[in-house]
Design an enzyme around this catalytic site. Sequence first.
Site: not given
Length: 420
Positions: A110, A150
Site C-alpha cells: 500500500k 485507491d
Amino acid sequence: MNDETICKTCVIQLDKVSSTFQQASVAHSLTQLDILKKPRKVINVNFPVKMDDGSIKIFSGYRVQYSNARGPAKGGLRFHPEVHLEEIKVLAFLMSLKCAVINIPYGGAKGGVVCDPKQLSQGELERLSRAFIREIAVDIGPHVDVPAPDVNTTGQIMDWMRDEYEKIIGKPCPAVITGKPVGKGGSKGREYSTSLGGMHVLKAFMDHLKLNQKGATVAVQGFGNVGYHLARLLEQDGFVVVAVSDSQSAIYNPKGMSIAKASAYKEKNKSFKGFPDAKLIAQNELLELPVDILALAALENAVTENNAKKIQAKLILEMANAPVSPEADEILAQRSIPVIPDILANAGGVGVSYFEWKQNLDGKYWSEDEVNAQLKTLMTNATRDVITQWSKNKKATIRNAAYVLAIQRIVEAEKKRGNI
Ligand code: NAD
C-alpha cells in the site's frame, strides 16, 4: 477508521490466528508467524513539486511492501491529507492477506502521498503523480511491486504514472500499474468487479449454508460504486433488494424495489428522499431490518457493539473494509450470524487487477465475458477454500478461517523460499 482502530483490529486478528494455529497444531510455530509481524520494506520519500504559482512544495509519500513471498507486492496508492505510515502498514498487511486468500500470485503493498487533491490543479496533480513515481521507480515494476488506484487516485493518475515509469525505463511496460483506463491497458469489467466478486462469494456461502437464493431479501448500506453495482447484480440474479441507503438517507420497501429506478431517482434528485416506490427510514434502521442478507458497502464500523444485538439478518456480507467492528464480530458470532469477511467479500477488485496485469504481460486482451467468467472461477474457488478451512472449526468465525488460510499460504511460501 483511525490508525489505532485499524492496528487494534489487526493485532486482535493476528492474535486470534496465532491461537487458532496453536489449537489446530498446524505445522507453523509462532516464531514463523514473526515474519508477518513487520513489513518487509518501507519506503518514505520527500520530494519537490513545482506549483502553478511557480513556488516549490515538498510532499511526503510512502510505499510499504509488506510481503513478497507469493509474488510481486500489490496494492493501492492513495492521495489524502491524512495518509499515515502506520495506517499504510496495516493496509499493506491486509492486502497481503487478501491476495493470499483468493490465491493470486501476489504479495501485499500500500502507499500514498500526503496531499489534498481537491486543493491541486490538474497540472499540479499530474506533476505530483509523476514526481512520486520517479521517487519510487527503482522499487516498483511488474515483477516487483504493482501499484493501483485507491482513495482519490483515478485511472488518469495511473496512466500518468505508467507513462512516467516507461520514460524512466525507456520501453513500454503497462503491467507496472493496474487500474488504467480501458483502451490504455486497463481491463474490461473492472468497474463492477468488486461487486460481482462479492455476489459470487455470497452465492457460494448461501449454497453451503443451504439458504434459498431465489427471492432472498437484501438490504444494502451504501450506494456508491460497490453498493450500486451489488444491488443491481443481485436484483438481476433473482434476489429482492428491499432497502438501500447513502450518506443522507435510507429507503425500504419489504416487497422490493427496482434498482434502476432508485438509481435514476437518486441521480436526478441527488437523494433517495421522495422516491415514490419505497418509504424513507432512518439510516440505522436499515441495518436492523428483518432481511436474509445485510450487505455493508459504505464505511468502516457500520456495525458495532451498539447495534450488533439488534441485527436481524441471517447473513452479513462485508463489501466495505472493516464495516463490522471486532467487538460486534464477537457479538454476532455468539448470536450465530455469519459474517463473510471483507478480505474475501471485496477481493473481486484485486482479482480483476490481477487479470489486467496478466493481459498486459501477455499482450492479449480479454472480452468482458471472459473477464467475468474468470472472476467467477477465482472467487468461487476462493470461497470453497475458506469454507473448507471454516469447516475444520465452525466455532471460529469465517473471518478467522480466511485469516488462517491466508497466513498459512504466506508462511508456506516463505518456507519454500527457505526464508524460515
Ligand atoms: P463510494 O465512495 O463510491 O461509495 C460510498 C457510498 O457509501 C456512497 O453512496 C455514500 O453516500 C455511502 N455512505 C457514506 N456514509 C454512509 C452512511 N453513514 N450510511 C449509508 N451510506 C453511506 O465508495 P465505493 O467505491 O463504493 O466503496 C465502498 C466501500 O468499499 C469503501 O469502504 C471502500 O474502501 C470499499 N472497497 C471498494 C472497492 C472498490 O473496488 N471500489 C474495493 C474494495 C473495497
